[in-house]
Design a protein around this motif. Structure first.
Motif, PDB file in Angstrom:
ATOM      1  N   LEU A 107       0.454  -1.416  -0.340  1.00 14.82           N
ATOM      2  CA  LEU A 107      -0.154   0.173   0.118  1.00 14.82           C
ATOM      3  C   LEU A 107       0.720   1.329  -0.226  1.00 14.82           C
ATOM      4  O   LEU A 107       0.655   1.907   0.298  1.00 14.82           O
ATOM      5  N   GLN A 108       2.259   0.508  -0.662  1.00 15.94           N
ATOM      6  CA  GLN A 108       3.177   2.110  -0.770  1.00 15.94           C
ATOM      7  C   GLN A 108       3.540   2.929  -1.915  1.00 15.94           C
ATOM      8  O   GLN A 108       3.076   2.319  -2.413  1.00 15.94           O
ATOM      9  N   ARG A 109       3.552   3.830  -2.314  1.00 14.85           N
ATOM     10  CA  ARG A 109       3.746   4.781  -3.507  1.00 14.85           C
ATOM     11  C   ARG A 109       5.622   5.271  -3.402  1.00 14.85           C
ATOM     12  O   ARG A 109       5.724   5.511  -2.140  1.00 14.85           O
ATOM     13  N   THR A 110       5.840   4.909  -4.272  1.00 15.23           N
ATOM     14  CA  THR A 110       7.060   5.286  -4.447  1.00 15.23           C
ATOM     15  C   THR A 110       7.662   6.622  -5.526  1.00 15.23           C
ATOM     16  O   THR A 110       7.189   6.064  -6.558  1.00 15.23           O
ATOM     17  N   PRO A 111       8.114   7.567  -5.520  1.00 18.63           N
ATOM     18  CA  PRO A 111       8.427   8.642  -5.369  1.00 18.63           C
ATOM     19  C   PRO A 111       9.846   8.542  -6.792  1.00 18.63           C
ATOM     20  O   PRO A 111      10.158   7.730  -7.181  1.00 18.63           O
ATOM     21  N   ILE A 112       9.393   8.610  -8.334  1.00 24.86           N
ATOM     22  CA  ILE A 112       9.929   8.335  -9.229  1.00 24.86           C
ATOM     23  C   ILE A 112      10.056   9.034 -10.345  1.00 24.86           C
ATOM     24  O   ILE A 112      11.236   9.611 -11.272  1.00 24.86           O
TER      25      ILE A 112
END
Length: 244
Positions: free
Chosen positions: A99-104
């Motif tokens: 449920l995590q988002r990773t900045p790219i």
């Protein structure tokens, strides 16, 4: 604005108050009663292709990454708005398992103010800022949750469960900040603090913060004043107002 709409917005504000955290309850009431707190420009909803939206942002001076956007989009041929592009790119990659988002993106960072990672929400925030600000190196991030309480205190204007703090090095210089804890909600005072840090580090550009109700959070990009003005004009919005 009719009474039903006012009641609905009051309910949203009480249940999911990013704007309350950022601006206080009295300012939120100004929005509800006088309709001057948000932007809902026609530019926000103007549909175009992804390529057209990206070109518009490039012309404004913001070098958003077309290849990343196409890789994140479920339908690269679907019409979108410029705001859609900033949200999609800023939120980055999503992992349904964690449920995590990773900045790219190295241009835009966006986040939901309600965090699933309570213990690391400010670490995630600082990592997002690091991605879009090439003029600093943020390292050795630590979070201290020892000031948090088990119970939430509802006697305050904004309920808290104690305090928490975080520390880090920016270009080798130590910084730390203590702020009220709001459970799983991000305290927007952290944004003001990192803006102050960037000024102390003599960064040539600044952060532009767009609060967006659609994601219950913020879109942030780092740019010079001309680019910021161009992007705001492209979106048809004013900095410092909530976007619905």
């Amino acid at each position: 604005m009719n009474k039903l709409m006012i009641l609905l917005l009051c309910l949203i504000a009480l249940l999911m108050p990013i704007s309350v955290q950022a601006y206080g309850f009295s300012e939120l009431l100004d929005f509800l009663l006088y309709n001057d707190y948000y932007d809902q420009s026609e530019e926000n909803t103007k549909l175009m292709s992804i390529e057209e939206a990206v070109k518009s942002l490039h012309d404004a001076g913001l070098d958003v990454e077309l290849d990343l956007i196409l890789s994140l989009s479920d339908d690269p041929n679907a019409p979108c708005t410029v705001l859609d592009i900033l949200i999609l790119l800023g939120l980055g990659e999503y992992d349904p398992a964690t449920l995590q988002r990773t900045p790219i993106s190295h241009t835009v960072y966006a986040f939901d103010a309600e965090s699933f990672d309570i213990e690391g929400m400010y670490t995630n925030f600082l990592q997002g800022i690091q991605m879009i600000v090439p003029d600093v190196v943020i390292s050795e991030i630590q979070e201290d949750l020892s000031g948090m309480t088990i119970e939430m205190d509802f006697s305050k204007e904004i309920p808290t469960d104690g305090t928490r703090s975080f520390s880090f090095l920016c270009n080798g210089n130590p910084y730390s900040f203590e702020l009220d804890s709001h459970g799983d909600w991000f305290n927007a005072e952290a944004i003001g603090f990192i803006e102050e840090v960037l000024r102390k580090e003599n960064c040539p550009k600044r952060l532009c913060i767009l609060d967006v109700m659609e994601i219950q959070g913020s879109i942030i990009f780092y740019a010079d004043e001309e680019t910021i003005a161009n992007v705001l004009n492209l979106l048809g919005i004013q900095e410092g107002k909530m976007i619905f």
